[in-house]
Design an enzyme around this catalytic site. Structure first.
Site, short mmCIF file in Angstrom:
data_model
loop_
_atom_site.label_atom_id
_atom_site.label_comp_id
_atom_site.label_asym_id
_atom_site.label_seq_id
_atom_site.Cartn_x
_atom_site.Cartn_y
_atom_site.Cartn_z
N ASP A 177 0.91 -1.14 0.00
CA ASP A 177 0.00 0.00 0.00
C ASP A 177 0.95 1.19 0.00
OD1 ASP A 177 -1.49 2.24 0.83
OD2 ASP A 177 -3.03 0.91 1.60
N HIS A 178 1.10 1.83 -1.14
CA HIS A 178 2.21 2.78 -1.24
C HIS A 178 2.05 3.98 -0.32
CE1 HIS A 178 -0.30 5.08 -4.10
NE2 HIS A 178 0.51 6.08 -3.89
N HIS A 240 -5.67 2.96 1.07
CA HIS A 240 -4.83 4.09 1.49
C HIS A 240 -5.42 4.88 2.66
CE1 HIS A 240 -2.78 3.09 -2.10
NE2 HIS A 240 -3.46 3.84 -2.95
C1 BG6 Z 1 -3.37 4.66 -6.47
C2 BG6 Z 1 -4.74 4.74 -7.07
O1 BG6 Z 1 -3.27 3.57 -5.60
O2 BG6 Z 1 -3.12 5.86 -5.75
C3 BG6 Z 1 -4.83 5.93 -8.01
O3 BG6 Z 1 -5.00 3.55 -7.80
C4 BG6 Z 1 -4.44 7.19 -7.29
O4 BG6 Z 1 -6.14 6.06 -8.55
C5 BG6 Z 1 -3.11 7.01 -6.57
O5 BG6 Z 1 -4.33 8.21 -8.27
C6 BG6 Z 1 -2.83 8.20 -5.69
O6 BG6 Z 1 -1.53 8.11 -5.17
P1 BG6 Z 1 -0.72 9.40 -4.77
O7 BG6 Z 1 0.54 8.86 -4.20
O8 BG6 Z 1 -0.52 10.18 -6.04
O9 BG6 Z 1 -1.57 10.13 -3.80
#
Ligand code: BG6
Length: 496
Positions: A177-178, A240
């Site tokens: 989960d980045h 997230h």
């Molecule tokens: C991803 C989603 O996991 O996270 C995307 O699939 C989203 O739809 C993205 O745009 C958002 O990540 P960040 O790091 O740009 O907030």
């Protein structure tokens, strides 16, 4: 060895390869390592290296510009093997290829397999790896990194988990989960647990409500096909936002290790008060963007995006009010929202403190007398505290001011990309910032009834909002106080 399934895909190009390249430049990779692109296209190694070179120029332009020699030496460690994910025999060939490479280059077979592929292929690829013993650890550990979404619902997540465990132990499975890899999300724990002055007030006695916003300026772009089957609830909230919420609300662990931290975050997810029946319309607002002006450009509506059904009811915006039923948070509302095609890209947590018990300067306050702590995840990452101060001069007029720390002030430190941190953690076997199976299940358990209700009750409204606005106005109706509004985040932490 890092084997990337889906090596010709968007994620590999945008995030994974730039992250590995940066780790290489930072000398964080072992002396002997290889990246093996495993994709369904037939191509030779030189062609793949060239593809990687070109995509790094686009997605890691600064790193490439400043390290042209580094790029060429990095590419020497890049290899390619054609693997069709659903063709069993290709995995036999992959095994031979890995063994050959390991002997030729004298590299041990400690392997990370990255599943940068559509979710329906996760179990097929895992099963194919197992079939050819590519999960066996006699000659080096083997780990799989599985991208989100992990499942499509509670039941499918359980099923996927079972299938992955047919051949891989829990300590070999890394569910990415980045958001957890973001430096600023980790800093929430440090802010809370390494300072004496936040934690004593971090509870229902002093906190009135907490808002978590993750807004995006972009639409679904070329991901319409995927997004239309997913929607904001599955794409952002289930993973997230609930993970960030868990970090904001967790109890302090006794020690700082992977299990202790994840034991605490999962307790928060288990304590989420279920939202069911009539409460769904009262506590959750879903929206979808229609055409509108974002900055200087007119954006098309969601239903006009490619890959999206013309009558789609998929939500591109969700705002919800939820509660955590435990001693710390009893009856403190948490408001979380996310959406695409909003005016700004901002992710932040706003802690609204209760007003002081006796308002001595009430009539003299030019702004709301409430204090806020703002944890800005991006952009302009940092922490800000908002408090009332006397306006210099005669009398006692009070106005809120802002004391802010910006990460950008730490000139000597660059903030690593989430994927760099997470890839490295997997390589060193640290799963702290990866989602554990019980947490994934608990968050599905929470969102599933809402998704089900939306599916079967067409009378639950889907509100339309113009691209470039902060979502449907109905999202403000989640607050009990009819004058209350979501905070409008501004780039530099300013408060209204
Ligand atoms: C991803 C989603 O996991 O996270 C995307 O699939 C989203 O739809 C993205 O745009 C958002 O990540 P960040 O790091 O740009 O907030």
């Amino acid at each position: 060895m890092l084997v990337i399934f889906g090596s010709n895909g968007d994620l590999a190009k945008r995030k994974l390869l730039p992250a590995v390249f940066q780790l290489y430049l930072d000398k964080l990779l072992p002396e002997h390592f290889v990246v093996i692109g495993a994709g369904s296209q037939e191509k030779d190694e030189d062609t793949y290296r060239n593809d990687v070179r070109e995509s790094l120029k686009v997605f890691a332009p600064n790193a490439v510009l400043q390290n042209e020699d580094g790029l060429e030496s990095f590419l020497k460690n890049v290899y390619y093997k054609k693997v069709h994910n659903q063709t069993e025999e290709d995995f036999g060939a992959l095994k031979e290829y890995i063994t050959g490479l390991s002997e030729k280059l004298d590299i041990s077979q400690k392997i990370v397999y990255y599943f940068s592929i559509p979710p329906f292929l996760y179990e097929v690829v895992a099963a194919n790896l197992v079939k050819y013993g590519l999960n066996q650890e006699e000659n080096g550990w083997k780990r799989i990194i599985v991208e989100k979404p992990f499942g499509y619902s509670y039941d499918t997540a359980i099923d996927l988990d079972k299938k992955l465990h047919n051949g891989f132990n829990e300590d070999q499975i890394y569910r990415i989960d980045h958001y957890l890899g973001k430096e600023t999300v980790q800093n929430i724990m440090v802010t809370r647990f390494s300072n004496g002055f936040f934690e004593p007030i971090w509870n229902r006695k002093y906190i009135d409500r907490i808002e978590i916003t993750a807004s995006e300026r972009i639409g679904v772009g070329n991901r319409g096909g995927y997004y239309d089957t997913s929607g904001a609830m599955r794409d952002m909230i289930q993973n997230h936002l609930l993970q960030v919420l868990a970090v904001v609300a967790m109890e302090p662990p006794a020690i700082f290790d992977s299990d202790s931290i994840r034991n605490e975050t999962v307790k928060v997810l288990h304590a989420l008060r279920p939202i069911k029946g009539n409460d769904i319309s009262k506590q959750v607002v879903r929206g979808q963007y229609i055409t509108g002006q974002v900055g200087d450009e007119v954006q098309k509506g969601y239903r006009q995006e490619s890959g999206v059904a013309p009558n789609s009811k998929t939500e591109t915006f969700v705002a919800m009010k939820l509660f955590i039923d435990n001693w710390r948070w009893g009856d403190v509302p948490f408001y979380i929202r996310t959406g695409k095609q909003l005016p700004d890209r901002v992710t932040e947590v706003v802690i609204h403190l209760k007003p002081a018990p006796h308002q001595l300067f009430k009539q003299l306050c030019l702004t709301e007398p409430n204090n806020m702590i703002i944890l800005r995840i991006h952009p302009d990452a940092g922490v800000a505290i908002d408090f009332g101060m006397k306006i210099p001069g005669a009398g006692f007029k009070v106005q809120n001011v802002n004391m802010a720390f910006h990460y950008s002030d730490l000139a000597e430190k660059k903030i690593s990309e989430a994927y760099e941190r997470l890839l490295l953690d997997c390589m060193i076997g640290d799963s702290t910032l990866y989602a554990r199976a019980d947490a994934v299940k608990a968050s599905w358990q929470f969102v599933d009834p809402i998704l089900q209700a939306w599916k079967i009750n067409p009378e639950i409204p889907l509100y339309f909002y113009e691209a470039g606005t902060w979502g449907p106005v109905e999202s403000n109706s989640l607050f009990d106080d009819k004058f209350m509004r979501w905070r409008q985040p501004f780039e530099k932490f300013k408060t209204e």
